[in-house]
Enzyme design. Structure first.
Site, short mmCIF file in Angstrom:
data_model
loop_
_atom_site.label_atom_id
_atom_site.label_comp_id
_atom_site.label_asym_id
_atom_site.label_seq_id
_atom_site.Cartn_x
_atom_site.Cartn_y
_atom_site.Cartn_z
N GLY A 200 0.83 -1.20 0.00
CA GLY A 200 0.00 0.00 0.00
C GLY A 200 0.86 1.25 0.00
N GLY A 205 1.81 2.45 5.74
CA GLY A 205 3.01 1.65 6.02
C GLY A 205 3.66 2.03 7.33
N GLU A 222 5.63 -3.27 0.98
CA GLU A 222 5.67 -3.03 -0.46
C GLU A 222 4.93 -1.72 -0.72
OE1 GLU A 222 7.27 -4.59 -2.75
OE2 GLU A 222 7.96 -6.33 -1.62
N CYS A 257 2.03 0.49 -8.53
CA CYS A 257 3.15 0.98 -7.72
C CYS A 257 4.43 1.16 -8.54
CB CYS A 257 3.40 0.03 -6.55
SG CYS A 257 3.70 -1.68 -7.06
#
Length: 488
Positions: A200, A205, A222, A257
């Site tokens: 995310g 995070g 990630e 991402c």
């Protein structure tokens, strides 16, 4: 599954605690450690994909209007490939790795044993809600753990489908799905886990990492970042342009991402690049891309508003050279190119995560390195060039989670490469054997017999013992011989 309503179960801290206890009991039984259990779960996951391909694609279309090709190729097939690789290689991954020993422990042998961590939590993302939920699960299963999957509430159709299908195909005593939003995730994060795997953004995070720190729980994060694309002159511009488009708009309309966040090129080459992008975008998505069935929509109104704000900033609104059209009712934004965007604009200060692509201009390509390194470390960095020296400089000078030369995002598909970030783009990695390793503890094991017990280790200590012990620590035969002869 967590639900809401008067007659339905509320998933709170107490429920999360009970769930983790059940999973710890299952893990303690040794059930998930066997090769047979792991293989059976991986095969069942492939069977689930085969039998429900249409259902999965439909859910992804409901959540994101994701084109069927992208759903099947980039989510379902990639997951099946991960399962197939793990099935093929798992026996070898599980074999203890022999390790060398030294004269200090002679006679002895040693090995590195891969043991499952225990009970793990996987929190997935909304942009690839099927793949990013189950690909980490492949690693956790292969390593022999019990686990909880928390799908993203921003992709509700896929979340609901996962909650329905996983108990039908996988071992429900060892693999749990918890649906919900912030309160359910918070309840899960209150628990002690043996690893947390989160995909995310950096803001969440940090919350995940802070929660994990309370229990000294290791994490894989990630995340993302502003992934740059440097475009040199003297290249096959059509191929480069098509690959940029495929990696940007062909991957969930920029909501990925590792999607290109911005381009850097020289002043002399910028116009050629823009013209090529315009031509190929029109060939791919037509004169009215808002009507194209090959572009995903923006995930929700909040993200639509965020992207609109980036486009409408005074510093940026006059820089649009292609696209910019919007359809708020259907949450669609056309592929948009912006030329010579100021570095202090909003669009250059945060990860875009959408169909907007700014182009920065430099005098010479080598100036790109400093421009990239002046920001946080990205998840990916890309360079298009035929210049060998530039390739070497780029790889050595630019710190990123991964690098691809003359393509976009394809390093993701190479299972022998680790996929993960560095710095603010994440920590830890997975894919292929790296997924197995992410959920495994590498346990050092030394085997010795009762032979060869050396009095050197035991008191009373003497100068002679000290000399010989120092020599033995070097494992150099000549030094040991000199110590035995009293010459060191």
């Amino acid at each position: 599954m967590a639900t809401e309503g008067e007659n339905q179960t509320v998933f709170d801290v107490a429920a999360a605690s009970m769930l983790t206890k059940e999973l710890r009991d299952v893990f303690a039984s040794g059930k998930t450690r066997s090769y047979e259990w792991r293989i059976s779960q991986l095969k069942s996951m492939i069977k689930m994909c085969d039998e429900h391909e249409e259902d999965i694609a439909d859910a992804l279309h409901q959540d994101l209007s994701k084109p069927k090709l992208e759903s099947i190729v980039y989510e379902i097939t990639m997951l099946k490939n991960s399962c197939t690789l793990a099935i093929k290689e798992l026996k070898q991954w599980m074999v203890p790795e022999k390790a060398k020993t030294s004269l200090l422990t002679f006679p002895s042998s040693a090995e590195i044993v891969s043991e499952p961590l225990g009970v793990v939590l996987i929190i997935s993302a909304w942009n690839y809600p099927f793949l990013l939920s189950l690909d980490p699960l492949v690693g956790a299963i292969s390593a022999g753990n019990t686990m909880v999957l928390k799908p993203s509430e921003l992709s509700p159709a896929t979340s609901s489908l996962l909650a329905k299908l996983l108990p039908e195909y996988l071992d429900i005593s060892s693999i749990k799905v918890v649906e919900g939003a912030v309160s359910e995730t918070s309840a899960l994060l209150e628990q002690k886990w043996d690893k947390i795997f989160y995909t995310g953004n950096g803001r969440v995070g940090r919350i995940v990492m802070a929660a994990a720190a309370k229990h000294l729980t290791p994490v894989v994060l990630e995340l993302g970042g502003k992934s740059p694309v440097v475009v040199d002159s003297g290249i096959d511009l059509q191929i480069a342009t098509r690959r940029i488009i495929a990696g940007k708009w062909g991957c969930n309309n920029g909501q990925a991402c590792i999607s290109p966040d911005y381009i850097i090129t020289t002043k002399d080459y910028a116009d050629k690049l823009v013209d090529s992008l315009k031509k190929e975008l029109e060939a791919f998505y037509g004169k009215n891309p808002l009507e194209s069935k090959d572009l995903s929509r923006i995930v929700n109104s909040n993200h639509f508003s965020r992207l609109t704000k980036l486009l409408d900033e005074d510093k940026v609104s006059g820089k649009i050279v292609y696209g910019g059209e919007r359809d708020e009712a259907n949450l669609k934004i056309a592929p948009t190119i912006l030329l010579d965007v100021p570095c202090d604009s909003l669009i250059m200060k945060e990860e875009i995560f959408g169909p907007l692509l700014p182009i920065l201009i430099v005098s010479k390509i080598e100036e790109s390195w400093d421009a990239i390194n002046s920001g946080t470390k990205p998840l990916a960095a890309y360079l298009f060039t035929n210049n060998k020296k530039l390739k070497e400089q780029f790889v050595m000078s630019v710190s990123a989670g991964g690098v691809a030369i003359n393509d976009i995002a394809m390093h993701l598909a190479v299972h022998t490469l680790p996929f993960g970030g560095v710095g603010e783009s994440g920590t830890g990695s997975y894919h292929g054997k790296f997924s197995f390793d992410a959920f495994t503890h590498k346990k050092a094991v030394l085997y010795r017999s009762f032979m060869g017990d050396a009095a050197l280790r035991h008191p009373p200590y003497t100068l002679g013992k000290l000399r010989l012990m120092k020599a033995l620590m070097t494992s150099n035969l000549w030094t040991i011989l000199r110590a035995l002869l009293g010459r060191s």
